[in-house]
Design a protein around this motif. Structure first.
Motif, short mmCIF file in Angstrom:
data_model
loop_
_atom_site.label_atom_id
_atom_site.label_comp_id
_atom_site.label_asym_id
_atom_site.label_seq_id
_atom_site.Cartn_x
_atom_site.Cartn_y
_atom_site.Cartn_z
N ASP A 202 0.82 -1.21 0.00
CA ASP A 202 0.00 0.00 0.00
C ASP A 202 0.85 1.26 0.00
N LEU A 203 1.93 1.27 0.78
CA LEU A 203 2.78 2.46 0.86
C LEU A 203 3.50 2.72 -0.46
N LEU B 295 6.85 9.57 4.72
CA LEU B 295 6.85 8.11 4.69
C LEU B 295 6.98 7.50 6.08
N GLU B 296 7.88 8.02 6.89
CA GLU B 296 8.09 7.42 8.21
C GLU B 296 6.81 7.51 9.05
N ASN C 299 13.97 -0.54 12.63
CA ASN C 299 12.85 -1.46 12.84
C ASN C 299 11.62 -1.04 12.04
N GLY C 300 11.77 0.02 11.27
CA GLY C 300 10.66 0.53 10.47
C GLY C 300 11.04 0.69 9.02
N VAL C 301 11.00 1.91 8.54
CA VAL C 301 11.13 2.16 7.12
C VAL C 301 12.52 1.85 6.57
N LEU C 302 13.52 1.76 7.43
CA LEU C 302 14.88 1.49 6.97
C LEU C 302 15.23 0.00 6.96
N GLN C 303 14.32 -0.88 7.36
CA GLN C 303 14.72 -2.27 7.56
C GLN C 303 14.97 -3.03 6.26
#
Length: 492
Positions: free
Chosen positions: A356-357, A371-372, A392-396
């Motif tokens: 979806d993102l 985005l974050e 643990n989020g958008v950088l994983q």
């Protein structure tokens, strides 16, 4: 030389050069010196420039026109179809754009890795903005007035559409969420394996697991990477893993997962080498091979019984002391942040979030600057857990850093395909558990090689899975398998 033969000879060299470019990517993610990032970006850009020029050579169009009547069988016809498809897509992309994408994504990989290690999202966002602009331009060129996201998705799963993916997700979500909620509310959850597990011992066990799954060490190797992946085909398909000292399952199951990918490439009919048929037909089918190895086989009661014995010996005892508790621990359901460490029940929910993102990013409905916030809000809603830091989020995940927009949904498709294949395979191999209990997954690998691997790209994705499984592709076999397996583990 006929036009067909001339085209195939030209294609052979293009495939070989593409393999060289892929090896440069493997080197960058495993053993390349950190200071060589800018040089490698120029090398990758130069390779992409050469490849794009070859893939858009006007002679290809002429050969295709003249060779149509020279196809002698279904294999020839399929090769012409695949070359024509690729030629049509490549000629829509300007050479400047192809080269700039290769250069930027090569640089971005290092920037992402450093930002992830430092939990410094701000250091990565400008690069991600640049990549997104380039991918939007590419999508618009490929779509030619159609849906931009579908144009990118078609690179990884030919024939798939966002609408079709959404229908599958709508079928999956309610039963997955209900099962997840039931499991997390169970009175007696499985124990967690505790302890410290030395890296060298983990890697030795990882090699044993790869061998158990029939990995051909004469045509492959195991290395470490920030984000595990496999690379290569024909006579050289390499795997990577990573080590977390308090979580040996991360290393072991990443290895088994990547072996599933490599076994696919190494199992393709050798006559297809250096031709359009000599690779996996889609990323969804590819993921079905890695996911069935990792989950239905690798996390089965039979195989975990064998693994329990090996780990107990290697680490001089474990905090879990019996095979049934160990099996439950391997399959423990917990609302963690990391997709690659997710249990089978929640894995597809991670994919739905990314799907979806990234659709919103490509469509311009979501800006990189937001985005974050969008990720963290969606994660809290879907998993009930707050994201504590960017890694643990958008950088994983590395995917957006290297421009792989449209890739994520193929993971969920792979799970659906694996569910279909697993049902057929277990019916065909009634003694499979006995082999798995001895640490031998090769009967399953041989069944997959016969029914999936050897065909390469000869048969379109959905048709291939339907032939192998003997039924239409639906999410039902996967959902039935998950509900049966986890209800038993949790005593529901």
């Amino acid at each position: 030389m006929s036009d067909f033969d001339a085209l195939m000879e030209f294609q052979r060299s293009t495939e070989a050069l593409s393999s060289v470019a892929e090896r440069l990517g493997w080197d960058q993610e495993t053993v390349m010196p950190r200071g060589a990032v800018e040089q490698r970006a120029e090398e990758m850009a130069a390779m992409e420039s050469v490849l794009h020029e070859r893939r858009t050579d006007p002679r290809i169009g002429e050969w295709l026109d003249n060779a149509a009547g020279e196809a002698e069988d279904a294999e020839d016809a399929r090769m012409l179809e695949l070359i024509a498809r690729d030629y049509d897509r490549q000629t829509r992309i300007p050479a400047r754009l192809a080269t700039e994408l290769a250069r930027t994504t090569s640089l971005a990989q290092g920037i992402w890795a450093e930002a992830r290690a430092a939990d410094d999202l701000a250091a990565f966002l400008p690069t991600l903005s640049e990549i997104l602009m380039l991918k939007r331009e590419e999508a618009a060129a490929l779509a030619d007035g159609g849906d931009a996201y579908d144009a990118l998705l078609d690179d990884y799963e030919p024939g798939a559409t966002a609408a079709g993916i959404s229908r599958i997700f709508a079928e999956l979500r309610p039963r997955l969420v209900q099962l997840r909620d039931d499991l997390l509310g169970a009175d007696h959850p499985p124990p967690k394996l505790d302890g410290q597990f030395p890296a060298e011992t983990q890697l030795r066990l990882a090699r044993q697991c790869a061998t158990a799954f029939g990995y051909d060490w004469t045509r492959g190797r195991l290395d470490l990477a920030v984000h595990p992946f496999s690379s290569g085909r024909w006579q050289d398909s390499r795997i990577t893993t990573r080590v977390v000292t308090d979580d040996p399952f991360n290393c072991l199951y990443s290895t088994i997962h990547e072996v599933g990918h490599s076994n696919y490439e190494l199992g393709i009919d050798s006559d297809y080498a250096f031709t359009p048929l000599g690779r996996g037909v889609s990323l969804g089918v590819h993921e079905s091979q890695s996911r069935i190895a990792e989950n239905q086989l690798g996390r089965s009661r039979a195989f975990t019984g064998w693994l329990f014995g090996r780990m107990s010996e290697a680490f001089d005892g474990l905090s879990i002391t019996d095979t049934e508790a160990f099996y439950a621990s391997v399959n423990r359901v917990t609302p963690g942040h990391i997709r690659t460490e997710s249990d089978e029940v929640q894995y597809n929910l991670h994919i739905m979030l990314r799907f979806d993102l990234e659709r919103d990013l490509i469509a311009g409905r979501l800006d990189v600057a937001d985005l974050e916030e969008a990720w963290n809000a969606r994660f809290l809603k879907d998993f009930g857990v707050a994201v504590d830091r960017p890694s643990n989020g958008v950088l994983q995940d590395v995917h957006w850093a290297v421009g792989l927009f449209g890739y994520f949904p193929t993971y969920a498709l792979g799970n659906v395909y694996a569910g279909c294949l697993n049902r057929a395979m277990t019916e065909a191999l009634p003694d499979l558990d006995a082999s798995l209990a001895e640490g031998d997954a090769t009967p399953a690998v041989e069944w997959l090689r016969e029914n999936v691997h050897r065909h390469g790209s000869l048969i379109p994705p959905v048709e291939l899975i339907e032939r192998a499984s003997g039924d239409a592709v639906t999410a039902a076999p996967l959902l039935d398998y998950l509900e049966t397996k986890f209800s038993a583990i949790y005593g529901l």
